[in-house]
Design a protein around this motif. Structure first.
Motif, PDB file in Angstrom:
ATOM      1  N   MET A 121       0.171   6.259   3.058  1.00  0.00           N
ATOM      2  CA  MET A 121      -1.233   6.703   3.074  1.00  0.00           C
ATOM      3  C   MET A 121      -1.448   7.717   4.200  1.00  0.00           C
ATOM      4  O   MET A 121      -2.151   8.723   4.030  1.00  0.00           O
ATOM      5  CB  MET A 121      -2.170   5.506   3.273  1.00  0.00           C
ATOM      6  CG  MET A 121      -2.277   4.591   2.066  1.00  0.00           C
ATOM      7  SD  MET A 121      -3.151   5.379   0.698  1.00  0.00           S
ATOM      8  CE  MET A 121      -3.535   3.957  -0.327  1.00  0.00           C
TER       9      MET A 121
ATOM     10  N   VAL B  53      -8.193   4.514   6.365  1.00  0.00           N
ATOM     11  CA  VAL B  53      -8.605   5.790   5.757  1.00  0.00           C
ATOM     12  C   VAL B  53      -7.936   6.033   4.415  1.00  0.00           C
ATOM     13  O   VAL B  53      -8.394   6.857   3.616  1.00  0.00           O
ATOM     14  CB  VAL B  53      -8.324   6.957   6.730  1.00  0.00           C
ATOM     15  CG1 VAL B  53      -6.819   7.225   6.842  1.00  0.00           C
ATOM     16  CG2 VAL B  53      -9.053   8.219   6.305  1.00  0.00           C
TER      17      VAL B  53
ATOM     18  N   TRP C 132       0.828  -1.218   0.000  1.00  0.00           N
ATOM     19  CA  TRP C 132       0.000   0.000   0.000  1.00  0.00           C
ATOM     20  C   TRP C 132       0.855   1.258   0.000  1.00  0.00           C
ATOM     21  O   TRP C 132       0.469   2.284  -0.565  1.00  0.00           O
ATOM     22  CB  TRP C 132      -0.990  -0.014   1.161  1.00  0.00           C
ATOM     23  CG  TRP C 132      -2.176  -0.880   0.865  1.00  0.00           C
ATOM     24  CD1 TRP C 132      -2.467  -2.106   1.411  1.00  0.00           C
ATOM     25  CD2 TRP C 132      -3.239  -0.601  -0.066  1.00  0.00           C
ATOM     26  NE1 TRP C 132      -3.638  -2.599   0.870  1.00  0.00           N
ATOM     27  CE2 TRP C 132      -4.129  -1.696  -0.028  1.00  0.00           C
ATOM     28  CE3 TRP C 132      -3.518   0.462  -0.923  1.00  0.00           C
ATOM     29  CZ2 TRP C 132      -5.280  -1.757  -0.823  1.00  0.00           C
ATOM     30  CZ3 TRP C 132      -4.669   0.407  -1.715  1.00  0.00           C
ATOM     31  CH2 TRP C 132      -5.535  -0.694  -1.658  1.00  0.00           C
TER      32      TRP C 132
ATOM     33  N   VAL D  92     -14.440   2.911   4.880  1.00  0.00           N
ATOM     34  CA  VAL D  92     -14.854   2.632   3.503  1.00  0.00           C
ATOM     35  C   VAL D  92     -13.786   1.802   2.796  1.00  0.00           C
ATOM     36  O   VAL D  92     -12.612   2.200   2.736  1.00  0.00           O
ATOM     37  CB  VAL D  92     -15.092   3.947   2.727  1.00  0.00           C
ATOM     38  CG1 VAL D  92     -15.587   3.641   1.316  1.00  0.00           C
ATOM     39  CG2 VAL D  92     -16.090   4.828   3.457  1.00  0.00           C
ATOM     40  N   PHE D  93     -14.196   0.676   2.298  1.00  0.00           N
ATOM     41  CA  PHE D  93     -13.373  -0.187   1.435  1.00  0.00           C
ATOM     42  C   PHE D  93     -12.096  -0.689   2.099  1.00  0.00           C
ATOM     43  O   PHE D  93     -11.103  -0.973   1.415  1.00  0.00           O
ATOM     44  CB  PHE D  93     -13.041   0.520   0.106  1.00  0.00           C
ATOM     45  CG  PHE D  93     -14.260   0.812  -0.736  1.00  0.00           C
ATOM     46  CD1 PHE D  93     -15.378  -0.014  -0.673  1.00  0.00           C
ATOM     47  CD2 PHE D  93     -14.304   1.907  -1.581  1.00  0.00           C
ATOM     48  CE1 PHE D  93     -16.506   0.246  -1.440  1.00  0.00           C
ATOM     49  CE2 PHE D  93     -15.430   2.174  -2.358  1.00  0.00           C
ATOM     50  CZ  PHE D  93     -16.536   1.333  -2.276  1.00  0.00           C
TER      51      PHE D  93
HETATM   52  C1  LIG Z   1      -9.013   0.393  -0.745  1.00  0.00           C
HETATM   53  S1  LIG Z   1      -8.134   1.480   0.345  1.00  0.00           S
HETATM   54  C2  LIG Z   1      -9.465   2.461   0.998  1.00  0.00           C
HETATM   55  C3  LIG Z   1      -9.016   3.846   1.354  1.00  0.00           C
HETATM   56  C4  LIG Z   1     -10.129   4.878   1.566  1.00  0.00           C
HETATM   57  N1  LIG Z   1     -10.953   4.571   2.704  1.00  0.00           N
HETATM   58  C5  LIG Z   1     -10.982   4.941   0.319  1.00  0.00           C
HETATM   59  O1  LIG Z   1     -12.135   4.478   0.362  1.00  0.00           O
HETATM   60  O2  LIG Z   1     -10.502   5.446  -0.694  1.00  0.00           O
HETATM   61  C6  LIG Z   1      -7.793   0.385   1.678  1.00  0.00           C
HETATM   62  C7  LIG Z   1      -6.864   0.976   2.719  1.00  0.00           C
HETATM   63  O3  LIG Z   1      -6.778   0.017   3.791  1.00  0.00           O
HETATM   64  C8  LIG Z   1      -5.475   0.052   4.303  1.00  0.00           C
HETATM   65  N2  LIG Z   1      -5.214  -1.200   5.021  1.00  0.00           N
HETATM   66  C9  LIG Z   1      -5.016  -2.442   4.517  1.00  0.00           C
HETATM   67  N3  LIG Z   1      -4.823  -3.314   5.515  1.00  0.00           N
HETATM   68  C10 LIG Z   1      -4.910  -2.605   6.669  1.00  0.00           C
HETATM   69  C11 LIG Z   1      -4.795  -2.938   8.053  1.00  0.00           C
HETATM   70  N4  LIG Z   1      -4.546  -4.182   8.462  1.00  0.00           N
HETATM   71  N5  LIG Z   1      -4.939  -1.959   8.960  1.00  0.00           N
HETATM   72  C12 LIG Z   1      -5.182  -0.672   8.584  1.00  0.00           C
HETATM   73  N6  LIG Z   1      -5.289  -0.297   7.288  1.00  0.00           N
HETATM   74  C13 LIG Z   1      -5.159  -1.259   6.353  1.00  0.00           C
HETATM   75  C14 LIG Z   1      -4.591   0.247   3.086  1.00  0.00           C
HETATM   76  O4  LIG Z   1      -3.324   0.767   3.433  1.00  0.00           O
HETATM   77  C15 LIG Z   1      -5.435   1.202   2.254  1.00  0.00           C
HETATM   78  O5  LIG Z   1      -5.069   2.528   2.512  1.00  0.00           O
END
Ligand SMILES: C[S@@+](CC[C@H](N)C(=O)[O-])C[C@H]1O[C@@H](n2cnc3c(N)ncnc32)[C@H](O)[C@@H]1O
Length: 281
Positions: free
Chosen positions: A86, A59, A16, A121-122
């Motif tokens: 991020m 986020v 990421w 979100v997502f």
């Molecule tokens: C698809 S993006 C979504 C970002 C934003 N909320 C959006 O909707 O555009 C997923 C995010 O989840 C974060 N992520 C993935 N695994 C994670 C974890 N175990 N803990 C926290 N964040 C995580 C990634 O770094 C990425 O920034």
């Protein structure tokens, strides 16, 4: 700040970090309506929320924070993400908002006190154990608190390019799991009320299937599996994903027309029962 809990988390963080700026540029505008819908769902219940902050796990680049900070100007908004890159982006984007902070944290291990609401979100569908993650987020909430969670469903469509993609990934051992089926019973067992689970249907435009595949595998959630560095375990997934980068546009349904958007995202609005098993610790 919590550190990544495992090797898998470190690898996800690296992927990421590398994807962050490209994700923000490519997917940020495309996902904006979904972020707005989540913030709107929470804002519609603002008068019913208990006191406390709003936490925003996963986020990413932080595009949801400005509308959230506007809708909840009197509350602290505490956002977090696993990826340091991020976090940097989200801080840069929202640095003028005094009620917003962004920290690096694993969403599987959040321990924020005094929480009125969770908005995410997502992120949920990407976590190693989405059911446990959602359960732990709900436990953070004060009585009367709310969670607004949007996630991509595992099966976006019965046939077509996204169905082909899922089949391929599943055959390579990626993106499988039964968590989506387990979510409703686990939420019900925790005494949490599901206030809404309504499909969100926004159109997303991609230039063509090839560029969308490139974005997914370089700038999005498939970057981890397609670039994984473990020598054996990831090899079939890497082969499949990289192979499809050239072959996928030839799949039936994909042709040269723009790939359709996944038709639905799931937004959940959840309220744990007062004093129920998911009530505040
Ligand atoms: C698809 S993006 C979504 C970002 C934003 N909320 C959006 O909707 O555009 C997923 C995010 O989840 C974060 N992520 C993935 N695994 C994670 C974890 N175990 N803990 C926290 N964040 C995580 C990634 O770094 C990425 O920034």
């Amino acid at each position: 700040m919590t550190r990544p809990s495992s090797e898998a988390a470190s690898r996800a963080e690296l992927a990421w970090d590398e994807a962050a700026r490209g994700y923000d540029e490519y997917f940020g505008p495309r996902f904006a309506p979904y972020l707005g819908a989540a913030v709107g769902a929470l804002a519609a219940h603002s008068s019913q929320l208990p006191s406390g902050c709003i936490v925003v796990p996963c986020v990413g680049p932080g595009r949801e924070l400005r509308p959230l900070a506007r809708a909840f100007g009197e509350r602290q908004i505490i956002a977090s993400d696993l990826s340091g890159e991020m976090v940097t982006l989200a801080r840069e984007r929202n640095r003028d908002l005094p009620n917003v902070s962004v920290e690096r944290a694993d969403a599987m291990q959040l321990a924020t006190p005094n929480v009125a609401a969770v908005l995410s979100v997502f992120g949920l569908q990407l976590l190693p154990d989405p059911v446990a993650a959602l359960g732990s987020w709900l436990k953070l909430l004060h009585t009367g608190g709310l969670a607004a969670i949007v996630y991509w469903p595992r099966d976006a469509e019965p046939s077509g390019p996204f169905a082909s993609m899922r089949r391929l990934l599943r055959s390579a051992g990626v993106l499988d799991g039964t968590w989506e089926d387990e979510l409703p019973p686990s939420v019900a067992a925790s005494g949490t009320s599901l206030l809404a689970d309504l499909p969100l249907v926004f159109e997303i435009q991609y230039e063509d299937p090839r560029s969308m595949w490139h974005a997914l595998t370089q700038l999005g959630p498939l970057r981890g599996p397609s670039h994984g560095s473990r020598p054996n375990a990831d090899r079939p997934a890497r082969r499949t994903i990289r192979g499809r980068a050239t072959a996928w546009p030839a799949e039936p349904h994909a042709g040269s027309a723009p790939a359709p958007a996944p038709p639905l995202a799931h937004p959940l609005l959840l309220r744990p029962a007062p004093n129920g098993p998911a009530g505040p610790a």
